[in-house]
Structure formats: C-alpha cells, structure tokens
Design a protein around this motif. Sequence first.
Motif, PDB file in Angstrom:
ATOM      1  N   ALA A  93      49.025  54.324  69.782  1.00 14.15           N
ATOM      2  CA  ALA A  93      49.750  53.744  70.914  1.00 14.15           C
ATOM      3  C   ALA A  93      50.547  52.522  70.480  1.00 14.15           C
ATOM      4  O   ALA A  93      51.678  52.300  70.943  1.00 14.15           O
ATOM      5  CB  ALA A  93      48.772  53.363  72.024  1.00 14.15           C
ATOM      6  N   TYR A 126      53.635  53.713  68.369  1.00 18.25           N
ATOM      7  CA  TYR A 126      54.616  54.276  69.298  1.00 18.25           C
ATOM      8  C   TYR A 126      55.337  53.156  70.047  1.00 18.25           C
ATOM      9  O   TYR A 126      56.573  53.135  70.115  1.00 18.25           O
ATOM     10  CB  TYR A 126      53.916  55.204  70.280  1.00 18.25           C
ATOM     11  CG  TYR A 126      54.789  55.669  71.428  1.00 18.25           C
ATOM     12  CD1 TYR A 126      55.653  56.737  71.264  1.00 18.25           C
ATOM     13  CD2 TYR A 126      54.747  55.038  72.672  1.00 18.25           C
ATOM     14  CE1 TYR A 126      56.458  57.184  72.316  1.00 18.25           C
ATOM     15  CE2 TYR A 126      55.548  55.462  73.717  1.00 18.25           C
ATOM     16  CZ  TYR A 126      56.398  56.529  73.538  1.00 18.25           C
ATOM     17  OH  TYR A 126      57.196  56.940  74.582  1.00 18.25           O
ATOM     18  N   LEU A 164      52.070  60.961  73.703  1.00 20.49           N
ATOM     19  CA  LEU A 164      52.881  59.760  73.546  1.00 20.49           C
ATOM     20  C   LEU A 164      54.369  60.076  73.405  1.00 20.49           C
ATOM     21  O   LEU A 164      55.215  59.380  73.968  1.00 20.49           O
ATOM     22  CB  LEU A 164      52.409  58.964  72.322  1.00 20.49           C
ATOM     23  CG  LEU A 164      51.074  58.235  72.443  1.00 20.49           C
ATOM     24  CD1 LEU A 164      50.669  57.651  71.100  1.00 20.49           C
ATOM     25  CD2 LEU A 164      51.145  57.129  73.499  1.00 20.49           C
TER      26      LEU A 164
END
Length: 438
Positions: free
Chosen positions: A103, A106, A304
């Motif tokens: 996360a 990204y 994602l």
Amino acid sequence: MGTLSGGRDRYVDFLRAWAIVLVVFGHWLITGLVRDPNGTISAPELLATVHWTQWLTLGFQIMPLFFLAGGHAAGGSWARARNEGRTAAGWVGQRALRLLLPAGVYSGLVLLAVAVCSAVGVDPGILALVGWAMAMQFWFLPVYLLLSAATPLLHAAHRRWGLRVPVVMGAVALVADALVVGLHAPVVGLLNYVLVWGVAYQLGFCWRDMLIAERSGLPACMAVGGALAFGALVTFGPFPVSLILVTGQSPSNTNPPSAAMLAWVVGQVGVALVVAPVLRRVLERERLWRVARPLGGVSMTLYLWHMLPVLVVAAGFYLTGIAPEPGYGSGGWWVLRVPWVVVLGVLLVGVVGVLGPLERGLSAVYEWTRPGDLPRRPWALGLGLVSSVSALVWFAGHGFAYGGRFPVVPAVGLVVGVGLVMVTGRSSVGRGVRLTSV
C-alpha cells in the motif's frame, strides 16, 4: 476446537480471491467516461445518474467474504503463533507490514505522479478526479489494518465467549446506527466501520473453530434471516438498496456501514457457509485449482492497481476521441461495457506482469524489516499504526489530490507510519540468522 483441512484452506483462498475479482469487475462496470465538448474527460456517477443500477450492487458488494476469509486465516495464524509462544506485538507488526508495504509503494508512486502533474500545470480538476479514482478502494485498508491489530484481543474474546462476540458486536452496531440515523450523530457511526466488518471477521474465527458447522442449520438461518432483514430495512426502513456509496444519498449503507449492511454481512456469510461443501469438492480438482490459485497470490496487486487501466484507456481512447460514445446509460452504452471490461482486463494482466519484479523486491524488503517475535521498539509499532491508519483514512475520504493539490500532511504521515513499523524489526537477532541461511 477444529483443525483445518486442505480443502478448507482452498475454499478460504477462493473466497478471498473471488471477493477481489468481483470488486475489480464491479468498479470497472460502474465507471463510465464521457468526453466533454471542450475535450476534457469526466466520470459521471452511474449509480446516481441511472438509479436502477443501484440494484447491481447486490451482486458486487462481496467484501463480507473477504473479511470472513481474513478472520479465518488470521485466527489460524494467531492461534499457531500463540501456541509457539510468540508475542502479540511481533505478530501484529508482521501482519501490518505485509499490508503496509504494497500500500505504501502504491501510494508513493501515485503521489509522485501527482507531484509531477501538479508541477507541470495539469488542471486541478482533472488531477483531483484522477486522485480520487486511484484511492476509491482505500476504505478497506485502514479497517482491515485495525482489525488485524486487534486480532489478539478479538481472538481472546472469541476463545472465551465464542459466538456471543459477533452477536454483541452486531447489537452495538445497531445501536450506533440508530444514533446516526435518528440523532444525526456521524461520529458515532465511525464505530461501525470496525463493528460491522468486524462481525464478518469474528465469524471467520467461529467458522474456523467449528462453532458454526457448515452442515448444520445455522448457516441457512443466517442466509435467510440476513436476506429478510435486509429486505425489510430497505422496503420499510430508511435505507437505500445500494450497497455502495452514492453521492448525496442519506442515510448510506456504507458511509458508515448501516443496519442494512450488517444484515447483508450476516446473510452473505450464511450463503458462503451453505455452499462451502459443494464448492470445496469442486476446488479439489487440480486443473481448476491451478487456474484459481494464482489469483490469491496477486489479490493485493489487483486490488490496489485495478484503476490504473482505466486511466490508460481514458488517455488512449477518450482524450483522442477514438472511443465511441453512445448516450450514457443507454442500450448501446451497456453493449460497449463488454469490450470495455475486456480491454481493462488485458491491461491489468499487463500491469501485474510489469509489477512482478517490484513484488519480489517488496518480499525481500519484508524479510529484511519484518518485526521479530520481540519487536525492538514496541512504541514505534503503535505510533506507526496510528500514523498509517490516519493517513489511509484521509486518502480514502479525499483521494490523492484533494482540491487538485498535493496532500503534504497525509503523505508525510504515511511515510512516517510505514517507516516506524519497519524499524521495529531492523537488526533483530533472528533476522540475521534467517538472512544468512538464505
């Protein structure tokens, strides 16, 4: 307490992968682009524009299955760690880092793109729209992170009180929702992000430990009762049918999760357990499993990155005027949803392939930095989780470029949060041994 079988492991993995695939497909289906006369691209909200499409969300709101599977897996993982004498802090740190590393990378790449676009003078409105699109799925991350961090406590409650725990959580969620709807107390509603989705997570513990037997009558009662309760709340109560946020719709079933969403959670979990024996036998076929299994390994990547292909198509087909544009929501528009989804799927497969080296690099970083059984700086783990959750909540609510500007404070908060979680595991003795052996 029951033990896990290979078949059940496969079914749990299947539920997690199936949930992600349907979320991706649902987001693509309801995302429509329109090229305005001045050449700019807009994305009208389909659920608010074509009202009947809100019924489609009944087929695509399948995140209860992800939380159910997540609770099942986390319960087994923590039970094993506890039996081996490992610490809660070490286990929580490892689970958090597995979520925060992908996360964080990204978010960092998207924020870098936002910074570059802002510096070269991209229109703030377009930047805000793109920033929102790239963060629309982020609501899940802070909720799952909080439930993961609370797993040792939730599992302790499960071991003592069993099924009474999700029942009490559901009852408290109903009270909170009544305060939100009746007294307009939105702050109280924040509890339901953890309580409603936590019911599915806690039911995962109960499922794993056979407190809900698949072949008993309880799953069927949950399925029927949840469906009837949802129908009654939508028909006679104040709740909309949409299980996805619709702008201007109040009350909402997702912001915060409502009593109707709780009913949907219970019903969907019941259905998943009713069909489990049949699907488990299907998944025992090796040829089919070889097709389904890879989805689980890339589920986080799919979740994602699945809106990136939409931006590619927007730039390549809509900005150039190549894409045909029948009336928004018309019959022709729906027919074109088929090639739309196919093109996005092909592009996403390419994105996953390109990200392969990055995924392998993240795995190596995780091995270097994951907290050991005795984290060196427990305080850093706590502060890192607070900082990361706060930043993810902000991105989920505002996007990566709110107002067309670079979000300095939440960006710094996420960097600091991920960094603090990482430093809890650096230079541990166990890690030195592991790296030498590798």
